[in-house]
Motif scaffolding. Structure first.
Motif, PDB file in Angstrom:
ATOM      1  N   THR A  87      12.744   6.083   6.318  1.00 56.12           N
ATOM      2  CA  THR A  87      13.563   5.776   7.488  1.00 56.12           C
ATOM      3  C   THR A  87      13.591   4.267   7.717  1.00 56.12           C
ATOM      4  O   THR A  87      12.739   3.545   7.200  1.00 56.12           O
ATOM      5  N   ALA A  88      14.535   3.836   8.524  1.00 52.86           N
ATOM      6  CA  ALA A  88      14.604   2.415   8.883  1.00 52.86           C
ATOM      7  C   ALA A  88      13.317   1.998   9.595  1.00 52.86           C
ATOM      8  O   ALA A  88      12.806   0.893   9.370  1.00 52.86           O
ATOM      9  N   GLU A  89      12.776   2.875  10.413  1.00 59.33           N
ATOM     10  CA  GLU A  89      11.540   2.571  11.137  1.00 59.33           C
ATOM     11  C   GLU A  89      10.360   2.435  10.166  1.00 59.33           C
ATOM     12  O   GLU A  89       9.523   1.545  10.344  1.00 59.33           O
ATOM     13  N   ARG A  94       6.553  -1.095   7.386  1.00 59.16           N
ATOM     14  CA  ARG A  94       5.964  -1.576   6.125  1.00 59.16           C
ATOM     15  C   ARG A  94       6.134  -3.089   5.988  1.00 59.16           C
ATOM     16  O   ARG A  94       5.210  -3.791   5.589  1.00 59.16           O
ATOM     17  N   VAL A  95       7.312  -3.594   6.334  1.00 57.32           N
ATOM     18  CA  VAL A  95       7.557  -5.030   6.289  1.00 57.32           C
ATOM     19  C   VAL A  95       6.623  -5.750   7.259  1.00 57.32           C
ATOM     20  O   VAL A  95       6.046  -6.786   6.921  1.00 57.32           O
ATOM     21  N   ARG A  96       6.445  -5.179   8.457  1.00 59.30           N
ATOM     22  CA  ARG A  96       5.545  -5.792   9.440  1.00 59.30           C
ATOM     23  C   ARG A  96       4.112  -5.861   8.909  1.00 59.30           C
ATOM     24  O   ARG A  96       3.462  -6.900   8.984  1.00 59.30           O
ATOM     25  N   ASN A 101      -0.349  -9.159   6.598  1.00 58.69           N
ATOM     26  CA  ASN A 101      -1.378  -9.316   5.564  1.00 58.69           C
ATOM     27  C   ASN A 101      -1.070 -10.449   4.592  1.00 58.69           C
ATOM     28  O   ASN A 101      -1.715 -10.571   3.556  1.00 58.69           O
ATOM     29  N   GLY A 102      -0.066 -11.239   4.918  1.00 56.88           N
ATOM     30  CA  GLY A 102       0.226 -12.418   4.110  1.00 56.88           C
ATOM     31  C   GLY A 102       1.003 -12.159   2.845  1.00 56.88           C
ATOM     32  O   GLY A 102       1.070 -13.028   1.971  1.00 56.88           O
TER      33      GLY A 102
END
Length: 104
Positions: A87-89, A94-96, A101-102
């Motif tokens: 999903t978009a969420e 995952r991107v966040r 975590n760098g």
């Protein structure tokens, strides 16, 4: 249908310069997104036409201002959401997490 992706023969975009020793991938993330798209194709998660259409749906400004494999990345995101892979969420989360975590 002509769109921003149909640049062949258009004036004002400058000469296409192809270096003699152009690498297939300029960075590891390009190799990885290539692998993701190949996995989509080989597993039947995405037909080629859908992949192409996902690129064609990019915003014109982003399409013209980003490198080739960013187009593939956006297509992987679009197809993943459209085909219920994630999903978009889930993608945003995952991107966040990666950003925190760098990860680049």
């Amino acid at each position: 249908m002509n769109g921003v992706f149909d640049l062949g023969g258009r004036q004002g975009f400058g000469q296409v310069v192809v270096p003699d020793e152009e690498p297939k991938f300029h960075d590891e993330w390009e190799r990885e997104i290539f692998g993701v798209i190949m996995m989509y194709f080989m597993s039947g998660l995405c037909p080629l036409d859908q992949f192409r259409h996902a690129i064609e749906k990019m915003e014109p400004t982003e399409y013209l201002s980003t490198p080739y494999y960013v187009h593939w990345l956006r297509a992987a995101e679009t197809v993943g959401i459209e085909n219920g892979i994630f999903t978009a969420e889930e993608l945003e989360e995952r991107v966040r997490v990666l950003a925190e975590n760098g990860a680049q």
